[in-house]
Design a protein around this motif. Structure first.
Motif, PDB file in Angstrom:
ATOM      1  N   ARG A   1       0.817  -1.207   0.000  1.00 51.12           N
ATOM      2  CA  ARG A   1       0.000   0.000   0.000  1.00 51.12           C
ATOM      3  C   ARG A   1       0.856   1.264   0.000  1.00 51.12           C
ATOM      4  NH1 ARG A   1      -4.894  -1.802   4.148  1.00 51.12           N
ATOM      5  NH2 ARG A   1      -6.190  -2.798   2.532  1.00 51.12           N
ATOM      6  N   ASN A   2       1.949   1.260   0.753  1.00 51.38           N
ATOM      7  CA  ASN A   2       2.781   2.460   0.788  1.00 51.38           C
ATOM      8  C   ASN A   2       3.536   2.680  -0.516  1.00 51.38           C
ATOM      9  OD1 ASN A   2       2.956   3.940   3.623  1.00 51.38           O
ATOM     10  ND2 ASN A   2       2.564   1.769   4.001  1.00 51.38           N
ATOM     11  N   LEU A   3       3.966   1.592  -1.148  1.00 52.15           N
ATOM     12  CA  LEU A   3       4.590   1.743  -2.461  1.00 52.15           C
ATOM     13  C   LEU A   3       3.585   2.259  -3.487  1.00 52.15           C
ATOM     14  CD1 LEU A   3       6.788  -1.493  -2.593  1.00 52.15           C
ATOM     15  CD2 LEU A   3       7.608   0.871  -2.492  1.00 52.15           C
ATOM     16  N   ARG A   4       2.336   1.856  -3.314  1.00 47.45           N
ATOM     17  CA  ARG A   4       1.308   2.271  -4.273  1.00 47.45           C
ATOM     18  C   ARG A   4       0.887   3.725  -4.072  1.00 47.45           C
ATOM     19  NH1 ARG A   4      -4.615  -0.662  -5.037  1.00 47.45           N
ATOM     20  NH2 ARG A   4      -5.196   0.441  -6.952  1.00 47.45           N
ATOM     21  N   HIS A   5       0.720   4.144  -2.804  1.00 51.02           N
ATOM     22  CA  HIS A   5       0.098   5.445  -2.548  1.00 51.02           C
ATOM     23  C   HIS A   5       1.101   6.582  -2.316  1.00 51.02           C
ATOM     24  CE1 HIS A   5      -3.772   3.525  -2.571  1.00 51.02           C
ATOM     25  NE2 HIS A   5      -3.439   2.710  -1.588  1.00 51.02           N
ATOM     26  N   GLN A   6       2.336   6.282  -1.889  1.00 49.52           N
ATOM     27  CA  GLN A   6       3.387   7.305  -1.788  1.00 49.52           C
ATOM     28  C   GLN A   6       2.909   8.541  -1.007  1.00 49.52           C
ATOM     29  OE1 GLN A   6       6.675   7.004  -3.363  1.00 49.52           O
ATOM     30  NE2 GLN A   6       6.004   4.874  -3.434  1.00 49.52           N
ATOM     31  N   LEU A   7       2.525   8.346   0.251  1.00 50.41           N
ATOM     32  CA  LEU A   7       1.993   9.453   1.052  1.00 50.41           C
ATOM     33  C   LEU A   7       3.071  10.473   1.399  1.00 50.41           C
ATOM     34  CD1 LEU A   7      -0.289   7.520   3.567  1.00 50.41           C
ATOM     35  CD2 LEU A   7      -1.026   8.857   1.596  1.00 50.41           C
ATOM     36  N   ARG A   8       2.660  11.744   1.470  1.00 51.10           N
ATOM     37  CA  ARG A   8       3.553  12.807   1.908  1.00 51.10           C
ATOM     38  C   ARG A   8       2.712  13.917   2.544  1.00 51.10           C
ATOM     39  NH1 ARG A   8       2.690  13.439  -3.484  1.00 51.10           N
ATOM     40  NH2 ARG A   8       2.180  15.546  -4.229  1.00 51.10           N
TER      41      ARG A   8
ATOM     42  N   GLY B   1      -1.396  11.657  -1.752  1.00 49.00           N
ATOM     43  CA  GLY B   1      -0.633  10.580  -2.375  1.00 49.00           C
ATOM     44  C   GLY B   1      -1.290  10.166  -3.676  1.00 49.00           C
ATOM     45  N   ARG B   2      -0.845   9.045  -4.198  1.00 46.37           N
ATOM     46  CA  ARG B   2      -1.367   8.552  -5.471  1.00 46.37           C
ATOM     47  C   ARG B   2      -2.524   7.582  -5.233  1.00 46.37           C
ATOM     48  NH1 ARG B   2       4.003   6.387  -8.442  1.00 46.37           N
ATOM     49  NH2 ARG B   2       3.663   4.825  -6.820  1.00 46.37           N
TER      50      ARG B   2
ATOM     51  N   ARG C   1       7.886  12.485   3.770  1.00 48.01           N
ATOM     52  CA  ARG C   1       7.298  11.203   3.378  1.00 48.01           C
ATOM     53  C   ARG C   1       6.683  10.517   4.593  1.00 48.01           C
ATOM     54  NH1 ARG C   1       8.994   8.995  -1.476  1.00 48.01           N
ATOM     55  NH2 ARG C   1       7.393   7.452  -1.007  1.00 48.01           N
TER      56      ARG C   1
ATOM     57  N   PHE D   1       4.957   6.788   6.098  1.00 50.19           N
ATOM     58  CA  PHE D   1       4.675   5.358   5.978  1.00 50.19           C
ATOM     59  C   PHE D   1       3.508   5.065   6.915  1.00 50.19           C
ATOM     60  CE2 PHE D   1       4.991   0.856   6.759  1.00 50.19           C
ATOM     61  CZ  PHE D   1       5.460   0.328   5.564  1.00 50.19           C
TER      62      PHE D   1
END
Length: 448
Positions: free
Chosen positions: A219-226, A244-245, A307, A309
């Protein structure tokens, strides 16, 4: 704006369904293990037989413990991490006692057969039985983890310290499994029993890896929260906005929480549970936290672009458990964060009771009143010290609740706040005979 229409509700609540499946799974496994034990043959010594059965039940409890903390989404959304964690705790004590019974009964059983003292027999067994030393180490590790999990010890430990100690459980599981493979009668007596134990252990391990490692990483690789904004809400409360994405594909609901790690040099290793303080809209996520410790106080210094997680979403404090057309939301202090998010999402006519020590402590109140006005809800701010009394007695007592919400027994009730406040509200609801199935309480220590 009219109240949100209630969607069709299942005949059986999601919580009851999940409990039924979980207990049916446990009961079926206990029955299978008992059948395998009997078919494997009993010892002439009843102590040895009882010790072997206790060991099998201990192995099963260990696997069940892993399942309870695997954070599988289907279970978590229906039962909640707080309830699963409580069951994990009690299963841990069951494991401790069954392991103790296993060790004592086996040692005394073989000691009576060999006409030897229990200490001498333990030394003899450790010297002759393959894998027994590993089992003894596993037992000691479980004793250490059990002592660290006792309430008096847990309260004196930082979360990170307790969590590090708890990781030794996985080493104990591995050591215990190798002992069972080496000398366990179920592994040596019949191929079906052997296949069962391999399936149980591998399934439990796979659940932990998937829920605790695989799913969060994916999920974190997919959404890239910041972080996109840090907004002070009061002198000691701050909101953090993240984007994020593909957030429209993140299965988060109003009322849930995440374990947040902000990837800065001084706090990347800290994971803190904070609720969403606004319903997810597919573009941003928001948490709101009060500075009750060094970690939450440092949120003010977060920089835009940091960033993030996030593990989750977690929690069963959502509208999937709403059964009645209307609802009562009760918040205490910063417990308002999931309640404010629920107000956006919950169906029917809504009454909100917001308990604070002083009016200036009512964070997010303008937002709350704006949402209430838009959807025809009612907000009552109840301020004063914990022993404050109103015209009808204690502010959250039975008579006060009934005066503020006369039809409380016909509503779903969602409660989030400090433990003392939550306990008082739950007690009042019981006295008002509100069915327990309609009462939904989130443990404040996990939710905010």
């Amino acid at each position: 704006m009219t109240p949100i229409a209630a969607p069709p509700r299942p005949a059986v609540s999601p919580r009851v369904t999940a409990k039924a499946w979980l207990f049916a799974f446990l009961g079926a496994n206990v029955l299978l293990v008992t059948v395998f034990f009997v078919n494997g043959g009993l010892s002439d010594n009843p102590l040895i037989s009882a010790g072997r059965l206790a060991g099998l039940y201990a192995a099963q409890a260990m696997a069940f413990q892993l399942l309870l903390v695997a954070r599988l989404p289907w279970l978590d959304r229906r039962l909640g991490m707080d309830r699963l964690t409580a069951w994990h705790r009690w299963t841990g004590f069951t494991l401790l006692w069954t392991l103790l019974a296993h060790v004592v009964l086996i040692v005394f059983g073989y000691a009576s057969v060999e006409a030897r003292g229990p200490v001498g027999e333990l030394v003899q067994l450790a010297d002759t039985l393959e894998g027994l030393l590993r089992a003894i180490v596993a037992f000691v590790l479980i004793l250490v983890v059990g002592a660290a999990s006792a309430r008096f010890a847990r309260k004196r430990m930082a979360y990170e310290t307790w969590h590090f100690v708890h990781l030794y459980t996985y080493a104990a599981v591995l050591l215990a499994f190798t002992h069972q493979v080496a000398v366990g009668q179920s592994f040596t007596s019949h191929p079906v029993a052997r296949a069962y134990w391999w399936t149980l252990w591998l399934g439990a391990g796979a659940a932990v890896l998937a829920g605790r490692v695989g799913l969060p990483l994916w999920r974190n690789l997919r959404h890239q929260l910041r972080v996109v904004a840090v907004v002070p809400e009061s002198p000691d409360t701050v909101s953090v906005y993240m984007t994020g994405r593909d957030l429209d594909r993140l299965p988060a609901r109003a009322g849930q929480f995440f374990l947040w790690r902000f990837l800065t040099k001084d706090r990347w290793w800290q994971a803190n549970p904070f609720s969403l303080s606004a319903a997810p809209d597919g573009r941003t996520l928001r948490l709101t936290a009060k500075a009750v410790g060094e970690s939450s106080a440092s949120l003010r210094s977060l920089r835009v672009g940091t960033r993030v997680f996030a593990e989750g979403p977690y929690g069963a404090f959502t509208t999937i458990h709403q059964q009645q057309p209307n609802a009562l939301l009760v918040a205490g202090g910063v417990g308002i964060t999931p309640i404010r998010a629920l107000l956006e999402d919950i169906a029917g006519h809504v009454v909100v009771l917001y308990r604070v020590r002083a009016p200036q402590d009512a964070v997010l109140l303008p937002e709350l009143r704006g949402l209430a006005k838009a959807r025809g809800a009612i907000v009552h701010v109840l301020s004063g010290p914990s022993d404050q009394r109103g015209p009808h007695g204690p502010l959250l007592g039975t008579e006060s609740l009934h005066a503020l919400v006369p039809d409380v027994d016909d509503r779903d009730v969602f409660v989030c706040g400090p433990p003392g406040m939550t306990a008082a509200v739950l007690r009042s609801l019981r006295e008002l005979r509100v069915p327990s199935a309609r009462v939904h309480a989130e443990r404040f220590s996990l939710a905010a």
